[in-house]
Design an enzyme around this catalytic site. Structure first.
Site, PDB file in Angstrom:
ATOM      1  N   ASP A 116      15.993   6.685 -38.889  1.00 58.80           N
ATOM      2  CA  ASP A 116      16.539   6.390 -40.208  1.00 58.80           C
ATOM      3  C   ASP A 116      15.475   6.711 -41.265  1.00 58.80           C
ATOM      4  OD1 ASP A 116      18.915   4.886 -41.671  1.00 58.80           O
ATOM      5  OD2 ASP A 116      17.099   3.888 -42.372  1.00 58.80           O
ATOM      6  N   TYR A 223      15.340   3.362 -51.553  1.00 57.36           N
ATOM      7  CA  TYR A 223      16.446   4.176 -52.060  1.00 57.36           C
ATOM      8  C   TYR A 223      16.278   4.475 -53.541  1.00 57.36           C
ATOM      9  CZ  TYR A 223      18.933   3.195 -47.696  1.00 57.36           C
ATOM     10  OH  TYR A 223      19.308   3.115 -46.388  1.00 57.36           O
ATOM     11  N   HIS A 276      24.411   5.076 -34.898  1.00 58.13           N
ATOM     12  CA  HIS A 276      23.139   5.172 -35.615  1.00 58.13           C
ATOM     13  C   HIS A 276      22.028   4.431 -34.886  1.00 58.13           C
ATOM     14  CE1 HIS A 276      20.715   5.838 -39.194  1.00 58.13           C
ATOM     15  NE2 HIS A 276      20.379   4.567 -39.220  1.00 58.13           N
TER      16      HIS A 276
END
Length: 297
Positions: A116, A223, A276
Site C-alpha cells: 500500500d 494523502y 488488498h
C-alpha cells in the site's frame, strides 16, 4: 535505544521480535526488528491504516531465512512521532525516513518490501536511491508515476480512487474514520477479506493505534501531501518483485504491470482470490515468494 520483547503476539515470533525507539530524520520512530543482526537487511514498510503489526506473519519466516528484518511504524503511525502539518508527509521526506532509519541501525544497503503506501514509498526509493537498495518487493501498491495516467485510461480505476479525494479534505475524514470506535477503518480491513483474517485481538491492536493522539490526522496527511509529490518516472535498476492480490477493491490488477514496465528486471505474481490484504490472507504463499526473492539480496 530502548528495547523490549513483544509478548503480545501469538504468532510464534514473540521471543524473536524486539522493539526499540530511535531518532532518525529529525523525529522519533518505533521500530520492530528480528533475525540475525549480521544478516542482510530487509525493511518492511506498512501502508494505511496499519503499523508494524501488519507484518507479524512475515517477520519470523524472513528472520528464519537469515534476514535481518526491520519493521518501523512509519511517521504518523503507531508509536512513531506524528509531526504536525501536511508538509511533514511529503513523499521525499517519507523516503528520507527509511534511509535514515537504516543508517541509524547500521545498514547502508538494504532490501525493501512495501505494501500500500509503504509500497509507494518503496517505489520512490528504488527510483531515487538505487545504490542503497538490493531488492524491491511490492505488494498491491501502484507506482506513483503511473497511477494518474492509468486512471485516465481506465475509468473504473478513477472511480475506485475516489476516496483519495475525500481523504484530502480537512477534518471531515477524521470525523468519519473515528466514529463508532473506528468502524470504517475496521471495515476497510474486514469488509472484503475472508472471515477470520483479522480477528478481534488484531482489531483491538489496530484500534489502539488509531486512537493515539494525532494519529488519524497524521495518517491522512500522507494523502493530503500527495499534491506535493514529484513522482520519479526513471527506470528502476533494482531487481523487483510485484505480488498482487487480484480482488483488491481499490486498485486494479493492471497497475502491477504498469509499475513493472518501469523496471529493468521485474517478476509479477498475481494471486487470484487475494484482496488488498494479501500478506494477511495468504501468508504462506507471500512468505515463500519473498524468501525466494530476497535470498539473493
Amino acid at each position: 535505544m530502548q528495547r523490549r520483547p513483544d509478548h503480545a503476539d501469538a504468532t510464534g515470533a514473540a521471543q524473536l521480535i524486539r522493539h526499540q525507539r530511535i531518532a532518525a530524520n529529525g523525529i522519533g520512530f518505533h521500530v520492530a526488528t528480528c533475525g540475525p543482526e549480521d544478516g542482510p537487511a530487509v525493511v518492511l514498510l506498512h501502508g494505511f491504516p496499519e503499523f508494524w503489526y501488519g507484518w507479524r506473519q512475515q517477520m519470523e519466516p524472513l528472520a528464519d531465512a537469515g534476514l535481518r528484518v526491520i519493521a518501523p511504524d512509519q511517521r504518523g503511525y503507531g508509536e512513531s512521532d506524528k509531526p504536525a502539518g501536511v508538509g511533514a508527509y511529503a513523499l521525499d521526506t517519507l523516503a528520507d525516513d527509511v534511509c535514515a532509519i537504516c543508517s541509524q541501525l547500521g545498514h547502508e544497503r538494504f532490501a525493501v518490501v512495501g505494501h500500500d503506501w509503504g509500497g509507494i514509498v518503496a517505489w520512490h526509493l528504488a527510483a531515487r536511491e538505487p545504490a542503497r537498495l538490493s531488492r524491491l518487493a511490492i505488494l498491491n501498491a501502484p507506482h506513483p508515476a503511473t497511477l494518474a495516467s492509468y486512471a485516465l485510461t481506465h475509468p473504473l480505476q478513477a472511480v475506485r480512487s475516489a476516496y483519495v479525494g475525500f481523504f484530502q479534505t480537512p477534518w471531515l475524514p477524521e470525523m468519519a474514520l473515528s466514529a463508532n470506535d473506528h468502524a470504517l477503518l475496521a471495515l476497510a480491513l474486514t469488509g472484503r477479506s475472508p472471515p477470520g483474517t483479522f480477528d478481534e485481538a488484531a482489531l483491538a491492536r489496530y484500534r489502539e493505534a488509531w486512537s493515539r493522539e494525532g494519529a488519524l490526522s497524521a495518517m491522512l496527511n500522507w494523502y493530503r501531501a500527495m499534491p506535493l509529490a514529484q513522482p520519479l518516472g526513471r527506470r528502476i535498476e533494482t531487481p523487483a518483485l510485484v505480488l498482487w492480490g487480484d480482488e483488491d477493491p481499490a486498485l486494479s490488477s493492471g497497475l502491477a504491470e504498469a509499475g513493472a514496465a518501469l523496471c529493468e528486471t521485474c517478476e509479477v505474481v498475481h494471486l487470484p482470490g487475494a484482496t488488498h490484504w494479501l500478506q494477511h490472507e495468504m501468508p504462506g504463499q507471500v512468505n515463500a515468494s519473498l524468501i525466494a526473492f530476497l535470498a539473493g539480496a
